[in-house]
Design a protein around this motif. Structure first.
Motif, PDB file in Angstrom:
ATOM      1  N   LYS A   5       2.370  15.501  -2.903  1.00  0.00           N
ATOM      2  CA  LYS A   5       1.690  14.745  -3.967  1.00  0.00           C
ATOM      3  C   LYS A   5       2.488  13.540  -4.447  1.00  0.00           C
ATOM      4  CE  LYS A   5      -1.209  18.433  -5.579  1.00  0.00           C
ATOM      5  NZ  LYS A   5      -1.164  19.666  -6.384  1.00  0.00           N
ATOM      6  N   LYS A  19       3.918   8.122  -2.098  1.00  0.00           N
ATOM      7  CA  LYS A  19       3.153   6.967  -2.543  1.00  0.00           C
ATOM      8  C   LYS A  19       2.485   6.215  -1.394  1.00  0.00           C
ATOM      9  CE  LYS A  19       6.742   5.765  -5.093  1.00  0.00           C
ATOM     10  NZ  LYS A  19       7.740   5.053  -5.891  1.00  0.00           N
ATOM     11  N   GLU A  20       3.190   6.113  -0.262  1.00  0.00           N
ATOM     12  CA  GLU A  20       2.651   5.308   0.832  1.00  0.00           C
ATOM     13  C   GLU A  20       3.257   5.697   2.174  1.00  0.00           C
ATOM     14  OE1 GLU A  20       3.159   1.140   0.122  1.00  0.00           O
ATOM     15  OE2 GLU A  20       2.176   0.527   1.993  1.00  0.00           O
ATOM     16  N   SER A  62      -5.809  11.069   6.094  1.00  0.00           N
ATOM     17  CA  SER A  62      -6.875  10.814   5.122  1.00  0.00           C
ATOM     18  C   SER A  62      -7.188  12.098   4.334  1.00  0.00           C
ATOM     19  CB  SER A  62      -8.136  10.299   5.826  1.00  0.00           C
ATOM     20  OG  SER A  62      -8.664  11.313   6.656  1.00  0.00           O
ATOM     21  N   GLU A  63      -6.949  13.244   4.961  1.00  0.00           N
ATOM     22  CA  GLU A  63      -7.173  14.532   4.290  1.00  0.00           C
ATOM     23  C   GLU A  63      -6.146  14.767   3.183  1.00  0.00           C
ATOM     24  OE1 GLU A  63      -6.798  17.342   7.454  1.00  0.00           O
ATOM     25  OE2 GLU A  63      -8.237  16.245   8.708  1.00  0.00           O
ATOM     26  N   LYS A  64      -5.018  14.081   3.306  1.00  0.00           N
ATOM     27  CA  LYS A  64      -3.892  14.341   2.411  1.00  0.00           C
ATOM     28  C   LYS A  64      -3.955  13.505   1.135  1.00  0.00           C
ATOM     29  CE  LYS A  64      -0.785  16.951   4.863  1.00  0.00           C
ATOM     30  NZ  LYS A  64       0.111  18.006   4.371  1.00  0.00           N
ATOM     31  N   ASP A  65      -4.948  12.634   1.044  1.00  0.00           N
ATOM     32  CA  ASP A  65      -5.073  11.778  -0.135  1.00  0.00           C
ATOM     33  C   ASP A  65      -3.787  10.975  -0.386  1.00  0.00           C
ATOM     34  OD1 ASP A  65      -6.361  10.680  -2.320  1.00  0.00           O
ATOM     35  OD2 ASP A  65      -5.463  12.149  -3.690  1.00  0.00           O
ATOM     36  N   VAL A  66      -3.342  10.271   0.673  1.00  0.00           N
ATOM     37  CA  VAL A  66      -2.148   9.441   0.546  1.00  0.00           C
ATOM     38  C   VAL A  66      -2.486   8.034   1.039  1.00  0.00           C
ATOM     39  CG1 VAL A  66      -1.295  10.164   2.806  1.00  0.00           C
ATOM     40  CG2 VAL A  66       0.310   9.261   1.131  1.00  0.00           C
ATOM     41  N   ASN A  67      -1.849   7.048   0.468  1.00  0.00           N
ATOM     42  CA  ASN A  67      -2.087   5.661   0.819  1.00  0.00           C
ATOM     43  C   ASN A  67      -1.458   5.346   2.186  1.00  0.00           C
ATOM     44  OD1 ASN A  67      -2.928   3.073   0.488  1.00  0.00           O
ATOM     45  ND2 ASN A  67      -1.280   2.491  -0.917  1.00  0.00           N
TER      46      ASN A  67
END
Lengths: 197, 197
Positions: B132, B135-136, B159-164
């Motif tokens: 979590k 950041k990128e 994309s599943e990990k909700d990361v930029n």
């Protein structure tokens, strides 16, 4: 930035002629990437060469046995001796292929400024090789101040031995351009001009 | 023509990238000419590097300890991860000096034609690093077919990990000329054009 032992490898690879940081880095990564077998062979090639290679007893060329391959070759004419500064000059000479005499490696050239005197070179062993059957000594030292000095010194020394001493020709390199040639080369080329046959 | 062990050394030196016969010969003579101390250090530098250097447990970069110098550096931002194909790409990235995040080395790129599949790369360990606080993820694989494929694959996976997830820009190299650029680079440069500020 690099791990210490990688940095040390890079530093050591920079000892190779003309190798800068970038090239040494690329070489280092290649050395690291070699598989176990290749790596072991790479290392043992260096160790073996440094251990096994020494000077030919007769001519001073690089050899694995007492005598180098050229001195051992019965088909070579032992009565024509081409005198060079370094073992690698022999490789250059051998490329022309029609020379069938033997060699003598001085291991340098007279350079009084650097403290390299005639007694530091393999000259004594050259004199010992020259006898009545010797037909010609071709002095193929480099066309530099040191090489020329050495050539003149040898010529004078050998004049007592009643042997034919010659010097390889100086002039314009083949494929070279007149306007790129230095003055010394040009004046040598003029001086040594020959009738067109 | 060369003694066997010298020929073997030359052959081995040709394993270095971009080294042909002539260069390998010059290198071999230099290696032979090293004095005892230099020679021993040269050999041990190769052995030590090949023995001590391994992959950083965290990012896959080259390291002498469990973790590489970058992962150990407390001043680096562990929440920005730049993904590269090879350890040497990190060196290239570090030259720009203003990147303060960390890295992840894939050790290659997806190349189905060569049989290199996602599971052959350090992708699992990348996923394990993402949490979590991340950041990128900057995907800096090469702008080649393999690199692009890998970048798209990673973007989808992450994309599943909700990361930029970002990709380094493609376009004309600085100092390059328009008429020397290939079509693909030019079309990328047009596509990614930006407002002049």
């Amino acid at each position: 930035m690099y791990p210490k032992s990688l940095q040390k490898l890079i530093d050591n690879l920079r000892l190779l002629p003309g190798v800068g940081v970038k090239t040494a880095e690329r070489y280092a990564f290649t050395v690291l990437d070699l598989n176990d077998e290749e790596g072991a062979e790479f290392i043992s090639a260096i160790i073996n060469a440094r251990t096994n290679i020494h000077q030919c007893k007769i001519c001073g060329n690089l050899a694995e046995d007492d005598e180098c391959v050229i001195c051992k070759d019965q088909s070579r004419d032992k009565d024509i001796i081409c005198v060079v500064q370094q073992p690698k000059d022999i490789i250059a000479m051998e490329r022309i292929q029609d020379y069938r005499g033997v060699y003598h490696v001085l291991n340098g050239a007279i350079a009084t400024a650097k403290g390299i005197m005639p007694e530091d070179l393999n000259i004594k062993s050259l004199l010992n090789r020259v006898d009545k059957s010797t037909k010609e000594i071709i002095v193929a030292t480099n066309p530099t101040l040191e090489g020329e000095t050495t050539a003149l010194y040898l010529a004078k020394l050998l004049s007592e031995k009643d042997v034919n001493v010659t010097r390889i020709a100086h002039g314009l390199p083949m494929g070279g351009h007149l306007d790129y040639a230095d003055e010394l080369t040009l004046s040598k080329a003029m001086e040594n001009r020959q009738k067109i046959k």
